[in-house]
Design an enzyme around this catalytic site. Sequence first.
Site, mmCIF file in Angstrom:
data_model
loop_
_atom_site.group_PDB
_atom_site.id
_atom_site.type_symbol
_atom_site.label_atom_id
_atom_site.label_comp_id
_atom_site.label_asym_id
_atom_site.label_seq_id
_atom_site.Cartn_x
_atom_site.Cartn_y
_atom_site.Cartn_z
ATOM 1 N N ASP A 9 56.194 3.595 62.235
ATOM 2 C CA ASP A 9 56.028 2.129 61.551
ATOM 3 C C ASP A 9 56.812 1.922 60.660
ATOM 4 O O ASP A 9 57.342 2.083 59.703
ATOM 5 C CB ASP A 9 54.180 2.515 60.652
ATOM 6 C CG ASP A 9 54.266 1.729 60.392
ATOM 7 O OD1 ASP A 9 54.115 0.484 61.058
ATOM 8 O OD2 ASP A 9 53.070 1.864 59.062
ATOM 9 N N LEU A 10 56.779 0.361 60.232
ATOM 10 C CA LEU A 10 57.578 -0.064 59.208
ATOM 11 C C LEU A 10 57.079 -0.740 57.979
ATOM 12 O O LEU A 10 57.585 0.476 56.993
ATOM 13 C CB LEU A 10 57.741 -1.570 59.766
ATOM 14 C CG LEU A 10 59.003 -2.306 59.148
ATOM 15 C CD1 LEU A 10 60.363 -1.765 58.343
ATOM 16 C CD2 LEU A 10 59.242 -3.463 59.036
ATOM 17 N N ASP A 11 56.080 -1.140 58.216
ATOM 18 C CA ASP A 11 55.468 -1.187 56.429
ATOM 19 C C ASP A 11 54.972 -0.065 56.314
ATOM 20 O O ASP A 11 54.153 0.794 56.279
ATOM 21 C CB ASP A 11 54.604 -2.001 56.541
ATOM 22 C CG ASP A 11 55.001 -3.430 56.928
ATOM 23 O OD1 ASP A 11 56.079 -3.657 56.179
ATOM 24 O OD2 ASP A 11 54.790 -3.966 57.939
ATOM 25 N N THR A 17 57.070 -2.022 51.454
ATOM 26 C CA THR A 17 56.844 -4.155 51.565
ATOM 27 C C THR A 17 54.691 -3.374 51.656
ATOM 28 O O THR A 17 54.047 -4.878 51.347
ATOM 29 C CB THR A 17 57.235 -4.262 52.786
ATOM 30 O OG1 THR A 17 56.672 -3.110 53.700
ATOM 31 C CG2 THR A 17 58.431 -4.665 54.011
ATOM 32 N N LYS A 45 45.673 -1.723 55.905
ATOM 33 C CA LYS A 45 47.506 -1.131 56.041
ATOM 34 C C LYS A 45 47.356 -0.883 57.674
ATOM 35 O O LYS A 45 46.644 -0.180 58.770
ATOM 36 C CB LYS A 45 47.848 0.047 55.776
ATOM 37 C CG LYS A 45 48.126 -0.240 54.400
ATOM 38 C CD LYS A 45 48.090 1.150 53.297
ATOM 39 C CE LYS A 45 48.636 1.084 52.157
ATOM 40 N NZ LYS A 45 48.991 2.331 51.389
ATOM 41 N N ARG A 49 47.659 -8.842 61.410
ATOM 42 C CA ARG A 49 47.616 -10.497 60.231
ATOM 43 C C ARG A 49 46.675 -11.098 60.797
ATOM 44 O O ARG A 49 45.166 -11.309 59.651
ATOM 45 C CB ARG A 49 48.760 -11.439 60.379
ATOM 46 C CG ARG A 49 48.955 -12.562 59.371
ATOM 47 C CD ARG A 49 50.451 -12.905 58.842
ATOM 48 N NE ARG A 49 51.068 -13.227 59.349
ATOM 49 C CZ ARG A 49 52.361 -13.447 60.194
ATOM 50 N NH1 ARG A 49 52.103 -15.104 60.263
ATOM 51 N NH2 ARG A 49 53.530 -12.505 60.433
ATOM 52 N N SER A 114 55.802 -1.631 64.973
ATOM 53 C CA SER A 114 54.856 -2.079 63.903
ATOM 54 C C SER A 114 54.174 -2.739 64.577
ATOM 55 O O SER A 114 54.266 -3.949 65.143
ATOM 56 C CB SER A 114 55.988 -2.853 62.918
ATOM 57 O OG SER A 114 55.741 -3.388 62.001
ATOM 58 N N ALA A 115 53.503 -3.098 63.045
ATOM 59 C CA ALA A 115 51.592 -4.688 63.314
ATOM 60 C C ALA A 115 52.887 -5.986 63.593
ATOM 61 O O ALA A 115 52.497 -6.831 63.204
ATOM 62 C CB ALA A 115 50.683 -4.791 63.298
ATOM 63 N N SER A 116 53.865 -5.556 62.513
ATOM 64 C CA SER A 116 54.068 -6.882 62.461
ATOM 65 C C SER A 116 55.164 -7.876 62.111
ATOM 66 O O SER A 116 56.354 -6.846 63.460
ATOM 67 C CB SER A 116 54.729 -6.197 60.322
ATOM 68 O OG SER A 116 55.898 -7.514 60.090
ATOM 69 N N LYS A 145 46.453 -2.013 66.682
ATOM 70 C CA LYS A 145 46.140 -0.991 65.807
ATOM 71 C C LYS A 145 44.800 -0.871 64.789
ATOM 72 O O LYS A 145 44.251 -1.908 64.764
ATOM 73 C CB LYS A 145 47.395 -0.238 64.901
ATOM 74 C CG LYS A 145 48.646 0.042 64.827
ATOM 75 C CD LYS A 145 49.500 0.670 63.962
ATOM 76 C CE LYS A 145 51.362 0.047 64.513
ATOM 77 N NZ LYS A 145 51.989 0.343 63.348
ATOM 78 N N GLU A 169 54.028 7.659 60.220
ATOM 79 C CA GLU A 169 52.661 6.249 59.467
ATOM 80 C C GLU A 169 52.015 6.519 58.196
ATOM 81 O O GLU A 169 51.947 7.314 57.810
ATOM 82 C CB GLU A 169 51.617 6.287 60.933
ATOM 83 C CG GLU A 169 51.378 5.571 61.791
ATOM 84 C CD GLU A 169 50.682 3.738 61.174
ATOM 85 O OE1 GLU A 169 51.081 3.718 59.931
ATOM 86 O OE2 GLU A 169 51.385 3.222 62.244
ATOM 87 N N ASP A 170 51.797 5.405 57.895
ATOM 88 C CA ASP A 170 51.176 5.322 56.255
ATOM 89 C C ASP A 170 50.080 4.470 56.330
ATOM 90 O O ASP A 170 49.041 4.729 55.827
ATOM 91 C CB ASP A 170 52.208 4.522 55.589
ATOM 92 C CG ASP A 170 51.918 2.915 55.529
ATOM 93 O OD1 ASP A 170 51.788 2.617 56.959
ATOM 94 O OD2 ASP A 170 51.693 2.276 54.712
HETATM 95 C C1 G6P Z 1 51.907 -3.745 59.610
HETATM 96 C C2 G6P Z 1 51.181 -3.992 57.828
HETATM 97 C C3 G6P Z 1 49.906 -4.996 57.517
HETATM 98 C C4 G6P Z 1 50.359 -6.049 58.407
HETATM 99 C C5 G6P Z 1 50.635 -5.946 59.370
HETATM 100 C C6 G6P Z 1 51.122 -7.547 59.903
HETATM 101 O O1 G6P Z 1 51.192 -2.898 59.942
HETATM 102 O O2 G6P Z 1 50.629 -2.719 57.529
HETATM 103 O O3 G6P Z 1 49.749 -4.811 55.736
HETATM 104 O O4 G6P Z 1 49.188 -7.303 58.725
HETATM 105 O O5 G6P Z 1 52.003 -5.958 59.361
HETATM 106 O O6 G6P Z 1 52.230 -7.989 59.336
HETATM 107 P P1 G6P Z 1 52.964 -9.593 59.119
HETATM 108 O O7 G6P Z 1 54.530 -8.832 58.714
HETATM 109 O O8 G6P Z 1 53.055 -9.864 61.074
HETATM 110 O O9 G6P Z 1 52.233 -10.237 58.630
HETATM 111 MG MG MG Z 2 52.127 0.823 57.671
#
Ligand code: G6P
Ligand code: MG
Length: 218
Positions: A9-11, A17, A45, A49, A114-116, A145, A169-170
């Site tokens: 996972d990233l964040d 972050t 977490k 988004r 990552s979900a980001s 997730k 994963e956190d």
């Molecule tokens: C990660 C973070 C979440 C965040 C999601 C989407 O999983 O833990 O807090 O909402 O990514 O990130 P984004 O950068 O696309 O808004």
């Molecule tokens: Mg995370």
Amino acid sequence: MNKKGFIFDLDGVIVDTAKYHFLAWKKLANSLDIDFTEEENEQLKGVSRIRSLEKILSWGNKTISEDKFTELMAKKNDDYLSHISNMDDNEILPDVPRVLDFLIEHRQPISLGSASKNARTILERVHLKEHFDTIVDGNDVSKAKPDPEVFLIAAKLLEIEPAQCIVFEDSVAGVEAANVANMISIGIGSEDVLGHATYVFKDFTEISNEFLESLIEN
Ligand code: G6P
Ligand code: MG
């Protein structure tokens, strides 16, 4: 040598972050007169988004138009991007480079999961993009997730069976996703929150090379 799929996972795992997501969501929630606590943040977490904003609105019993929803999502992201605009290698969490280098040295396939939607930008900013064989992020998935989609795509791209994959994963949702995918889950954080993971470590400084070796060999 055995090959396992290592999925990060990233964040909150590779970079710190999570605190910026928290600040941006808190500002947004408070602007709507919705209270936003650390406990609520914990539940966001790993959550996409869209889903995060839906949850915040439901906690505050608010309904808004579709246009307003889109506007708020953009606002949150702009705020978040302003926080990460100055990021550099200093924000890589302790011992992450050692663990990545060890795995690379041992020729283990490595993916981001990552979900980001900002994942690629962040990896570039902290100069870690080249460490990953594949990157699966919020732009590649349709289900957030705790759905295991992101990790299953990563396993497929790495050409490693899910049962041979290890996920760092956190988040509660991310550990659940890894478990549902039938992968080994390694929680990074507190045992109280991530007790459902196969293993939990406070951070990567607690993960020894011997432990990594045992993951590869078993
Ligand atoms: C990660 C973070 C979440 C965040 C999601 C989407 O999983 O833990 O807090 O909402 O990514 O990130 P984004 O950068 O696309 O808004
Ligand atoms: Mg995370």
